[in-house]
Scaffold this motif. Structure first.
Motif, PDB file in Angstrom:
ATOM      1  N   ARG A  35       0.830  -1.212   0.000  1.00 46.72           N
ATOM      2  CA  ARG A  35       0.000   0.000   0.000  1.00 46.72           C
ATOM      3  C   ARG A  35       0.860   1.256   0.000  1.00 46.72           C
ATOM      4  NH1 ARG A  35      -4.547  -2.198   4.190  1.00 46.72           N
ATOM      5  NH2 ARG A  35      -5.685  -3.421   2.650  1.00 46.72           N
ATOM      6  N   HIS A  36       2.003   1.202   0.676  1.00 42.84           N
ATOM      7  CA  HIS A  36       2.908   2.348   0.733  1.00 42.84           C
ATOM      8  C   HIS A  36       3.575   2.602  -0.618  1.00 42.84           C
ATOM      9  CE1 HIS A  36       5.982   5.111   2.153  1.00 42.84           C
ATOM     10  NE2 HIS A  36       6.897   4.331   1.604  1.00 42.84           N
ATOM     11  N   ASN A  37       3.890   1.536  -1.326  1.00 38.46           N
ATOM     12  CA  ASN A  37       4.608   1.651  -2.592  1.00 38.46           C
ATOM     13  C   ASN A  37       3.846   0.878  -3.671  1.00 38.46           C
ATOM     14  OD1 ASN A  37       6.470   1.964  -4.606  1.00 38.46           O
ATOM     15  ND2 ASN A  37       8.207   1.251  -3.409  1.00 38.46           N
ATOM     16  N   PRO A  38       2.699   1.402  -4.112  1.00 43.86           N
ATOM     17  CA  PRO A  38       1.863   0.661  -5.061  1.00 43.86           C
ATOM     18  C   PRO A  38       2.527   0.396  -6.413  1.00 43.86           C
ATOM     19  CG  PRO A  38       0.981   2.863  -4.696  1.00 43.86           C
ATOM     20  CD  PRO A  38       2.127   2.680  -3.743  1.00 43.86           C
ATOM     21  N   SER A  39       3.551   1.178  -6.773  1.00 40.64           N
ATOM     22  CA  SER A  39       4.212   0.914  -8.055  1.00 40.64           C
ATOM     23  C   SER A  39       4.984  -0.393  -8.011  1.00 40.64           C
ATOM     24  CB  SER A  39       5.135   2.065  -8.435  1.00 40.64           C
ATOM     25  OG  SER A  39       6.223   2.152  -7.534  1.00 40.64           O
ATOM     26  N   VAL A  40       5.386  -0.822  -6.833  1.00 43.49           N
ATOM     27  CA  VAL A  40       6.060  -2.118  -6.670  1.00 43.49           C
ATOM     28  C   VAL A  40       5.040  -3.171  -6.276  1.00 43.49           C
ATOM     29  CG1 VAL A  40       7.774  -3.420  -5.332  1.00 43.49           C
ATOM     30  CG2 VAL A  40       8.266  -1.079  -6.079  1.00 43.49           C
ATOM     31  N   GLY A  41       4.158  -2.828  -5.336  1.00 41.57           N
ATOM     32  CA  GLY A  41       3.141  -3.769  -4.892  1.00 41.57           C
ATOM     33  C   GLY A  41       3.734  -4.879  -4.058  1.00 41.57           C
ATOM     34  N   TYR A  42       3.232  -6.063  -4.258  1.00 45.14           N
ATOM     35  CA  TYR A  42       3.689  -7.225  -3.501  1.00 45.14           C
ATOM     36  C   TYR A  42       5.167  -7.453  -3.787  1.00 45.14           C
ATOM     37  CZ  TYR A  42       3.972 -12.118  -2.056  1.00 45.14           C
ATOM     38  OH  TYR A  42       4.330 -13.294  -1.466  1.00 45.14           O
ATOM     39  N   CYS A  43       5.972  -7.584  -2.756  1.00 44.52           N
ATOM     40  CA  CYS A  43       7.424  -7.509  -2.922  1.00 44.52           C
ATOM     41  C   CYS A  43       8.075  -8.753  -3.519  1.00 44.52           C
ATOM     42  CB  CYS A  43       8.102  -7.133  -1.612  1.00 44.52           C
ATOM     43  SG  CYS A  43       8.064  -8.429  -0.381  1.00 44.52           S
ATOM     44  N   GLN A  44       7.315  -9.839  -3.775  1.00 41.32           N
ATOM     45  CA  GLN A  44       7.920 -10.997  -4.427  1.00 41.32           C
ATOM     46  C   GLN A  44       8.475 -10.574  -5.801  1.00 41.32           C
ATOM     47  OE1 GLN A  44       5.270 -14.276  -5.207  1.00 41.32           O
ATOM     48  NE2 GLN A  44       6.918 -15.728  -5.265  1.00 41.32           N
ATOM     49  N   VAL A  45       7.918  -9.524  -6.362  1.00 41.09           N
ATOM     50  CA  VAL A  45       8.424  -8.987  -7.634  1.00 41.09           C
ATOM     51  C   VAL A  45       9.908  -8.717  -7.513  1.00 41.09           C
ATOM     52  CG1 VAL A  45       8.288  -6.989  -9.181  1.00 41.09           C
ATOM     53  CG2 VAL A  45       6.226  -8.028  -8.339  1.00 41.09           C
ATOM     54  N   ASP A  46      10.344  -8.190  -6.352  1.00 38.53           N
ATOM     55  CA  ASP A  46      11.747  -7.846  -6.146  1.00 38.53           C
ATOM     56  C   ASP A  46      12.644  -9.071  -6.292  1.00 38.53           C
ATOM     57  OD1 ASP A  46      11.172  -5.389  -3.520  1.00 38.53           O
ATOM     58  OD2 ASP A  46      10.971  -5.261  -5.681  1.00 38.53           O
ATOM     59  N   GLN A  47      12.211 -10.232  -5.836  1.00 36.15           N
ATOM     60  CA  GLN A  47      13.001 -11.461  -5.944  1.00 36.15           C
ATOM     61  C   GLN A  47      13.194 -11.828  -7.422  1.00 36.15           C
ATOM     62  OE1 GLN A  47      15.440 -13.454  -4.994  1.00 36.15           O
ATOM     63  NE2 GLN A  47      14.406 -13.889  -3.081  1.00 36.15           N
ATOM     64  N   LEU A  48      12.174 -11.613  -8.216  1.00 34.94           N
ATOM     65  CA  LEU A  48      12.295 -11.897  -9.647  1.00 34.94           C
ATOM     66  C   LEU A  48      13.278 -10.944 -10.315  1.00 34.94           C
ATOM     67  CD1 LEU A  48       8.534 -12.541 -10.499  1.00 34.94           C
ATOM     68  CD2 LEU A  48      10.338 -14.247 -10.149  1.00 34.94           C
ATOM     69  N   VAL A  49      13.240  -9.683  -9.910  1.00 35.35           N
ATOM     70  CA  VAL A  49      14.181  -8.703 -10.457  1.00 35.35           C
ATOM     71  C   VAL A  49      15.603  -9.074 -10.045  1.00 35.35           C
ATOM     72  CG1 VAL A  49      14.906  -6.281 -10.364  1.00 35.35           C
ATOM     73  CG2 VAL A  49      12.478  -6.849 -10.563  1.00 35.35           C
ATOM     74  N   LEU A  50      15.779  -9.472  -8.788  1.00 34.98           N
ATOM     75  CA  LEU A  50      17.102  -9.887  -8.318  1.00 34.98           C
ATOM     76  C   LEU A  50      17.603 -11.088  -9.113  1.00 34.98           C
ATOM     77  CD1 LEU A  50      19.482  -9.644  -6.395  1.00 34.98           C
ATOM     78  CD2 LEU A  50      18.184 -11.029  -4.758  1.00 34.98           C
ATOM     79  N   GLU A  51      16.724 -12.045  -9.386  1.00 31.64           N
ATOM     80  CA  GLU A  51      17.138 -13.211 -10.171  1.00 31.64           C
ATOM     81  C   GLU A  51      17.580 -12.802 -11.572  1.00 31.64           C
ATOM     82  OE1 GLU A  51      15.577 -17.514 -11.827  1.00 31.64           O
ATOM     83  OE2 GLU A  51      14.542 -16.585 -10.149  1.00 31.64           O
ATOM     84  N   GLU A  52      16.860 -11.891 -12.204  1.00 36.28           N
ATOM     85  CA  GLU A  52      17.261 -11.414 -13.531  1.00 36.28           C
ATOM     86  C   GLU A  52      18.642 -10.766 -13.482  1.00 36.28           C
ATOM     87  OE1 GLU A  52      14.436  -8.953 -15.567  1.00 36.28           O
ATOM     88  OE2 GLU A  52      12.770 -10.237 -14.953  1.00 36.28           O
ATOM     89  N   LEU A  53      18.874  -9.967 -12.447  1.00 42.46           N
ATOM     90  CA  LEU A  53      20.160  -9.293 -12.297  1.00 42.46           C
ATOM     91  C   LEU A  53      21.288 -10.301 -12.088  1.00 42.46           C
ATOM     92  CD1 LEU A  53      21.632  -6.584 -12.104  1.00 42.46           C
ATOM     93  CD2 LEU A  53      21.177  -6.625  -9.646  1.00 42.46           C
ATOM     94  N   VAL A  54      21.062 -11.302 -11.241  1.00 39.68           N
ATOM     95  CA  VAL A  54      22.079 -12.332 -11.010  1.00 39.68           C
ATOM     96  C   VAL A  54      22.352 -13.089 -12.302  1.00 39.68           C
ATOM     97  CG1 VAL A  54      22.574 -14.495  -9.772  1.00 39.68           C
ATOM     98  CG2 VAL A  54      21.613 -12.546  -8.543  1.00 39.68           C
ATOM     99  N   ARG A  55      21.306 -13.422 -13.049  1.00 39.41           N
ATOM    100  CA  ARG A  55      21.481 -14.132 -14.321  1.00 39.41           C
ATOM    101  C   ARG A  55      22.307 -13.294 -15.301  1.00 39.41           C
ATOM    102  NH1 ARG A  55      19.088 -18.719 -15.250  1.00 39.41           N
ATOM    103  NH2 ARG A  55      17.579 -19.495 -13.751  1.00 39.41           N
ATOM    104  N   GLU A  56      22.081 -11.990 -15.301  1.00 35.82           N
ATOM    105  CA  GLU A  56      22.805 -11.106 -16.223  1.00 35.82           C
ATOM    106  C   GLU A  56      24.263 -10.921 -15.809  1.00 35.82           C
ATOM    107  OE1 GLU A  56      22.855  -6.372 -17.007  1.00 35.82           O
ATOM    108  OE2 GLU A  56      20.874  -7.322 -17.086  1.00 35.82           O
ATOM    109  N   LYS A  57      24.500 -10.710 -14.527  1.00 35.36           N
ATOM    110  CA  LYS A  57      25.842 -10.360 -14.043  1.00 35.36           C
ATOM    111  C   LYS A  57      26.716 -11.566 -13.727  1.00 35.36           C
ATOM    112  CE  LYS A  57      25.203  -5.918 -14.113  1.00 35.36           C
ATOM    113  NZ  LYS A  57      25.939  -5.042 -14.995  1.00 35.36           N
ATOM    114  N   PHE A  58      26.109 -12.693 -13.413  1.00 37.86           N
ATOM    115  CA  PHE A  58      26.876 -13.883 -12.999  1.00 37.86           C
ATOM    116  C   PHE A  58      26.410 -15.124 -13.761  1.00 37.86           C
ATOM    117  CE2 PHE A  58      26.585 -10.975  -9.370  1.00 37.86           C
ATOM    118  CZ  PHE A  58      27.933 -10.737  -9.144  1.00 37.86           C
ATOM    119  N   PRO A  59      26.557 -15.111 -15.077  1.00 38.50           N
ATOM    120  CA  PRO A  59      26.035 -16.235 -15.863  1.00 38.50           C
ATOM    121  C   PRO A  59      26.686 -17.578 -15.525  1.00 38.50           C
ATOM    122  CG  PRO A  59      27.364 -14.779 -17.243  1.00 38.50           C
ATOM    123  CD  PRO A  59      27.196 -14.096 -15.917  1.00 38.50           C
ATOM    124  N   LYS A  60      27.981 -17.593 -15.198  1.00 31.75           N
ATOM    125  CA  LYS A  60      28.623 -18.868 -14.846  1.00 31.75           C
ATOM    126  C   LYS A  60      28.019 -19.449 -13.576  1.00 31.75           C
ATOM    127  CE  LYS A  60      33.165 -18.270 -16.964  1.00 31.75           C
ATOM    128  NZ  LYS A  60      34.606 -18.215 -16.718  1.00 31.75           N
TER     129      LYS A  60
END
Length: 88
Positions: A35-60
């Motif tokens: 409710r405080h940050n409706p542009s993000v909403g439910y924070c599980q989204v953040d875990q998906l973003v983190l996974e994308e970043l890890v996949r991009e930066k640390f492919p090995k």
């Protein structure tokens, strides 16, 4: 807010801090954040973003985790959780 009600029982089942009271406290915290940050909403989204970043930066690393059958979230999940004191 329905999604966090669905996800909470599956979040670290058996963890001593996530009994019924702990899950209710975490649910209230997640709802307040959404409710405080409706542009993000439910924070599980953040875990998906983190996974994308890890996949991009640390492919090995990700390739090795994939080879082992380990999801990135299993490794990064505990780092992204708030301290229990914040939720209780």
């Amino acid at each position: 807010m329905k999604q966090n009600r669905v996800d909470l029982p599956r979040t670290f089942p058996g963890h001593p801090a996530l009994d019924e009271d702990g899950r209710n406290a975490l649910r209230r915290l997640l709802t307040a954040y959404a409710r405080h940050n409706p542009s993000v909403g439910y924070c599980q989204v953040d875990q998906l973003v983190l996974e994308e970043l890890v996949r991009e930066k640390f492919p090995k690393l990700v390739n090795h985790l994939d080879y082992l059958g380990v999801q990135v979230a299993c490794v990064t999940g505990p780092w992204s959780l708030l301290p229990w004191e914040s939720a209780i």
